[in-house]
Design an enzyme around this catalytic site. Structure first.
Site, mmCIF file in Angstrom:
data_model
loop_
_atom_site.group_PDB
_atom_site.id
_atom_site.type_symbol
_atom_site.label_atom_id
_atom_site.label_comp_id
_atom_site.label_asym_id
_atom_site.label_seq_id
_atom_site.Cartn_x
_atom_site.Cartn_y
_atom_site.Cartn_z
ATOM 1 N N HIS A 65 6.498 6.753 -0.524
ATOM 2 C CA HIS A 65 6.539 7.049 -1.748
ATOM 3 C C HIS A 65 4.381 6.721 -1.194
ATOM 4 C CE1 HIS A 65 9.897 7.194 -4.818
ATOM 5 N NE2 HIS A 65 10.388 7.533 -3.402
ATOM 6 N N GLU A 67 2.305 5.421 -3.011
ATOM 7 C CA GLU A 67 2.115 4.155 -3.751
ATOM 8 C C GLU A 67 2.019 2.732 -2.489
ATOM 9 O OE1 GLU A 67 3.945 6.130 -5.071
ATOM 10 O OE2 GLU A 67 3.937 5.993 -7.799
ATOM 11 N N CYS A 95 7.270 4.987 -9.747
ATOM 12 C CA CYS A 95 9.364 4.671 -9.629
ATOM 13 C C CYS A 95 9.605 3.106 -10.252
ATOM 14 C CB CYS A 95 10.121 5.528 -8.825
ATOM 15 S SG CYS A 95 9.929 4.847 -7.402
ATOM 16 N N CYS A 98 8.290 1.398 -6.804
ATOM 17 C CA CYS A 98 7.093 1.435 -5.709
ATOM 18 C C CYS A 98 6.638 0.470 -7.317
ATOM 19 C CB CYS A 98 5.918 2.728 -6.408
ATOM 20 S SG CYS A 98 6.351 4.031 -5.078
#
Length: 164
Positions: A65, A67, A95, A98
């Site tokens: 992801h 992040e 999410c 993260c």
């Protein structure tokens, strides 16, 4: 999605607008690479530490992801996994995975654009980054350039649904 509030938009710090634009540029790069358009930027003391964009499809890595990649790169750039005093700018609400990484990295502040009612873990479904039971909490600013980030996501998913 919350309605646009011009008064709230005027209260956004110029630095927040600048860095969120950089994160949006990363999200656009992700979309151009057929990735979900999410971009992230880590900043400390007004200085760019790292950039990230979703790379889950390209790497076939469910943890790639924006992040996570930005936090990894910021830790490498700073020479420490503790990113105390840093701010993470991201175009979509993080999410749970993260959010957990944000807490573990000791990020001081999270700024995100669009809320994620389906998997957002920084205020929508839960609030991992401000859970007082954990060893760290960070400040959260929501909705910075939300309309632009949400439009980018809508366009991406509309094109994906329209594809044969």
């Amino acid at each position: 999605m919350p309605e646009f509030d011009p008064a709230a938009a005027q209260a956004v710090a110029p630095d927040d607008l600048h860095w969120m634009q950089v994160a949006l540029d990363q999200a656009r790069e992700a979309a151009a690479a057929a990735e979900v358009p999410v971009g992230a930027v880590v900043v400390a003391e007004g200085r760019l530490l790292a950039l990230g964009r979703n790379e889950t499809r390209a790497t076939q890595d469910p943890t790639a992801h924006a992040e996570i990649l930005a936090l990894r790169r910021a830790a490498q750039a700073s020479g420490s996994w503790r990113l105390a005093g840093s701010t993470l700018y991201v175009t979509l609400e993080p999410c749970a995975m993260c959010g957990g990484a944000i807490v573990l990295a000791r990020v001081a502040r999270l700024v995100f654009a669009a809320s994620d009612p389906k998997s957002g873990a920084c205020g929508s479904l839960r609030n991992v980054v401000q859970d007082p039971r954990l060893n760290h909490e960070c400040q959260v600013t929501r909705g910075v350039l939300e309309a632009e980030a949400a439009a980018l996501l809508r366009q991406f998913f509309a094109a994906l649904r329209a594809a044969p």
